[in-house]
Design an enzyme around this catalytic site. Sequence first.
Site, PDB file in Angstrom:
ATOM      1  N   ASP A   1      18.278 -24.123   2.477  1.00  0.00           N
ATOM      2  CA  ASP A   1      18.841 -24.077   0.918  1.00  0.00           C
ATOM      3  C   ASP A   1      18.019 -25.671   0.321  1.00  0.00           C
ATOM      4  O   ASP A   1      17.219 -25.063  -0.121  1.00  0.00           O
ATOM      5  CB  ASP A   1      20.214 -24.557   0.911  1.00  0.00           C
ATOM      6  CG  ASP A   1      21.596 -23.436   1.589  1.00  0.00           C
ATOM      7  OD1 ASP A   1      20.779 -22.091   0.861  1.00  0.00           O
ATOM      8  OD2 ASP A   1      22.709 -23.289   1.779  1.00  0.00           O
TER       9      ASP A   1
ATOM     10  N   ARG B   1      10.749 -23.464  -2.328  1.00  0.00           N
ATOM     11  CA  ARG B   1      10.981 -22.746  -3.622  1.00  0.00           C
ATOM     12  C   ARG B   1      11.849 -23.313  -4.875  1.00  0.00           C
ATOM     13  O   ARG B   1      11.990 -25.016  -5.212  1.00  0.00           O
ATOM     14  CB  ARG B   1      12.231 -22.153  -2.659  1.00  0.00           C
ATOM     15  CG  ARG B   1      13.127 -21.330  -4.102  1.00  0.00           C
ATOM     16  CD  ARG B   1      14.095 -20.430  -2.867  1.00  0.00           C
ATOM     17  NE  ARG B   1      15.266 -19.924  -4.643  1.00  0.00           N
ATOM     18  CZ  ARG B   1      16.517 -20.044  -3.949  1.00  0.00           C
ATOM     19  NH1 ARG B   1      16.810 -18.953  -2.629  1.00  0.00           N
ATOM     20  NH2 ARG B   1      17.322 -19.311  -4.934  1.00  0.00           N
TER      21      ARG B   1
ATOM     22  N   HIS C   1      12.489 -22.380   4.302  1.00  0.00           N
ATOM     23  CA  HIS C   1      12.048 -23.268   2.649  1.00  0.00           C
ATOM     24  C   HIS C   1      13.423 -23.839   1.732  1.00  0.00           C
ATOM     25  O   HIS C   1      14.286 -23.456   2.645  1.00  0.00           O
ATOM     26  CB  HIS C   1      11.867 -21.552   1.405  1.00  0.00           C
ATOM     27  CG  HIS C   1      12.954 -20.893   1.222  1.00  0.00           C
ATOM     28  ND1 HIS C   1      14.320 -20.929   0.845  1.00  0.00           N
ATOM     29  CD2 HIS C   1      13.170 -19.828   1.970  1.00  0.00           C
ATOM     30  CE1 HIS C   1      15.029 -20.005   0.446  1.00  0.00           C
ATOM     31  NE2 HIS C   1      14.764 -19.448   1.965  1.00  0.00           N
TER      32      HIS C   1
ATOM     33  N   ASP D   1      26.939 -17.550  -1.185  1.00  0.00           N
ATOM     34  CA  ASP D   1      25.952 -18.053  -0.689  1.00  0.00           C
ATOM     35  C   ASP D   1      25.650 -19.476  -2.292  1.00  0.00           C
ATOM     36  O   ASP D   1      25.202 -19.194  -3.720  1.00  0.00           O
ATOM     37  CB  ASP D   1      24.578 -17.358  -1.242  1.00  0.00           C
ATOM     38  CG  ASP D   1      23.633 -17.945  -0.735  1.00  0.00           C
ATOM     39  OD1 ASP D   1      24.026 -19.227  -0.296  1.00  0.00           O
ATOM     40  OD2 ASP D   1      22.381 -17.589  -1.881  1.00  0.00           O
TER      41      ASP D   1
ATOM     42  N   CYS E   1      23.154 -18.452  -5.551  1.00  0.00           N
ATOM     43  CA  CYS E   1      22.044 -17.104  -5.830  1.00  0.00           C
ATOM     44  C   CYS E   1      21.125 -17.539  -6.495  1.00  0.00           C
ATOM     45  O   CYS E   1      21.575 -17.908  -8.042  1.00  0.00           O
ATOM     46  CB  CYS E   1      22.965 -16.378  -5.399  1.00  0.00           C
ATOM     47  SG  CYS E   1      21.166 -14.686  -5.762  1.00  0.00           S
TER      48      CYS E   1
ATOM     49  N   GLU F   1      14.795 -25.426  -1.572  1.00  0.00           N
ATOM     50  CA  GLU F   1      14.672 -25.585  -2.987  1.00  0.00           C
ATOM     51  C   GLU F   1      15.053 -26.633  -3.594  1.00  0.00           C
ATOM     52  O   GLU F   1      15.632 -27.798  -3.285  1.00  0.00           O
ATOM     53  CB  GLU F   1      16.157 -23.879  -3.410  1.00  0.00           C
ATOM     54  CG  GLU F   1      17.003 -24.433  -2.866  1.00  0.00           C
ATOM     55  CD  GLU F   1      17.856 -23.412  -2.670  1.00  0.00           C
ATOM     56  OE1 GLU F   1      19.139 -23.106  -3.461  1.00  0.00           O
ATOM     57  OE2 GLU F   1      17.528 -22.556  -1.870  1.00  0.00           O
TER      58      GLU F   1
ATOM     59  N   ASN G   1      10.603 -12.740  -3.126  1.00  0.00           N
ATOM     60  CA  ASN G   1      11.872 -12.030  -2.174  1.00  0.00           C
ATOM     61  C   ASN G   1      11.779 -10.707  -3.301  1.00  0.00           C
ATOM     62  O   ASN G   1      12.132 -10.483  -4.749  1.00  0.00           O
ATOM     63  CB  ASN G   1      12.555 -13.255  -3.536  1.00  0.00           C
ATOM     64  CG  ASN G   1      13.957 -13.020  -2.813  1.00  0.00           C
ATOM     65  OD1 ASN G   1      14.472 -11.988  -2.027  1.00  0.00           O
ATOM     66  ND2 ASN G   1      14.838 -13.611  -3.332  1.00  0.00           N
TER      67      ASN G   1
ATOM     68  N   ASP H   1      16.097 -19.774   5.114  1.00  0.00           N
ATOM     69  CA  ASP H   1      16.692 -20.596   4.379  1.00  0.00           C
ATOM     70  C   ASP H   1      17.699 -21.753   4.059  1.00  0.00           C
ATOM     71  O   ASP H   1      18.196 -22.015   5.464  1.00  0.00           O
ATOM     72  CB  ASP H   1      17.041 -19.871   3.222  1.00  0.00           C
ATOM     73  CG  ASP H   1      18.401 -20.147   2.083  1.00  0.00           C
ATOM     74  OD1 ASP H   1      17.638 -20.887   1.600  1.00  0.00           O
ATOM     75  OD2 ASP H   1      18.557 -19.727   1.376  1.00  0.00           O
TER      76      ASP H   1
ATOM     77  N   GLU I   1      11.035 -17.851  -7.055  1.00  0.00           N
ATOM     78  CA  GLU I   1      12.027 -17.165  -7.157  1.00  0.00           C
ATOM     79  C   GLU I   1      12.617 -16.446  -8.342  1.00  0.00           C
ATOM     80  O   GLU I   1      12.512 -17.187  -9.816  1.00  0.00           O
ATOM     81  CB  GLU I   1      13.694 -18.225  -7.016  1.00  0.00           C
ATOM     82  CG  GLU I   1      14.820 -17.546  -6.588  1.00  0.00           C
ATOM     83  CD  GLU I   1      15.338 -16.233  -5.899  1.00  0.00           C
ATOM     84  OE1 GLU I   1      13.865 -15.600  -6.004  1.00  0.00           O
ATOM     85  OE2 GLU I   1      15.945 -16.200  -4.914  1.00  0.00           O
TER      86      GLU I   1
ATOM     87  N   TYR J   1      12.776 -13.046   9.176  1.00  0.00           N
ATOM     88  CA  TYR J   1      13.331 -13.465   7.261  1.00  0.00           C
ATOM     89  C   TYR J   1      15.067 -13.794   7.990  1.00  0.00           C
ATOM     90  O   TYR J   1      15.784 -12.769   8.146  1.00  0.00           O
ATOM     91  CB  TYR J   1      13.600 -13.563   5.960  1.00  0.00           C
ATOM     92  CG  TYR J   1      14.000 -14.399   5.187  1.00  0.00           C
ATOM     93  CD1 TYR J   1      13.413 -15.489   4.406  1.00  0.00           C
ATOM     94  CD2 TYR J   1      14.953 -13.991   4.148  1.00  0.00           C
ATOM     95  CE1 TYR J   1      14.229 -16.659   3.605  1.00  0.00           C
ATOM     96  CE2 TYR J   1      15.327 -14.440   3.560  1.00  0.00           C
ATOM     97  CZ  TYR J   1      15.089 -16.151   3.581  1.00  0.00           C
ATOM     98  OH  TYR J   1      15.556 -16.730   2.406  1.00  0.00           O
TER      99      TYR J   1
END
Length: 288
Positions: free
Chosen positions: A86, A156, A111, A57, A121, A113, A208, A84, A186, A42
């Site tokens: 975002d 996500r 992924h 982040d 985060c 989100e 996660n 990731d 998440e 990952y």
Amino acid sequence: MTKRSKPARLRELIGQGCIMLPGVPNAAIARQVEHAGFDAVYISGAGMANATAGVPDIGLLSMTEVGRLAGYVANAVTIPAIVDADTGFGGPENVARTICELEKAGLAGCHIEDQEFPKRCGHLAGKSVIDVDEMTARIKAAVAARRDDDFIIIARTDARAVENFDSAVDRSRRYLKAGANAIFPEALQSPDEFKAFAREVKAPLLANMTEFGKSPLLSFEELARFGYKMVIFPQSAFRVSMKASEGFLCDLKKQGTQSGWIEKMQTREQLYELLDYDPAAERWKGEC
């Protein structure tokens, strides 16, 4: 016989059971993941931002930067890598381009989100989520844009912390109808929530297991029993290495020599082995 693509291999692994994906911020640690015997890796968005740019982040890396950094990782290993991505770096058209670039970079999946941009985060307060219809439009754009049908698009949702558990379930079902291949809930907040989510959402699920967040640290075996198919440890290796380097630097400042740390270091030979590099050979046999 035709060699399986990395997206196809990732789908095969998920079909066989639950897989563990250690998180990495760069290609060197990804090589360590592969050498340790893991089947997939990952690529942490926080890790890339923290380790490469030295920034938090909060969506500060561009799609081009993420694509390039993730590509370095994907091409340094033979195992599949997911990244990731975002929020997908914009609206549906931006998401479509993101998928194209990540596929070209060699990723097996990503992924996206449902947070508002600028994102935070997933385990911090102060997040907000976009309208469900806006997120489903992004998912549909991602699905339409991919060239390889095996490339895995993971939706996500951060709705558990922003709205509530039921909203996270409802959103996830909507995202699956829009074409998402898997769901990443998440910041679930208890073992019972992880278990209940797996009962309510019938799809490949990603858990996660980040440290110091809202979620309890459940074991890989426990999550597999609940029905999860992917378990990520986004920043674990990075945090361990940062703590070790902090201790070393403090000691170097005090002692003026690194001699007390030699036994704790990766040797030159070990590094060369990791990089598949023989300095005595006429040329490096690796591919890039």
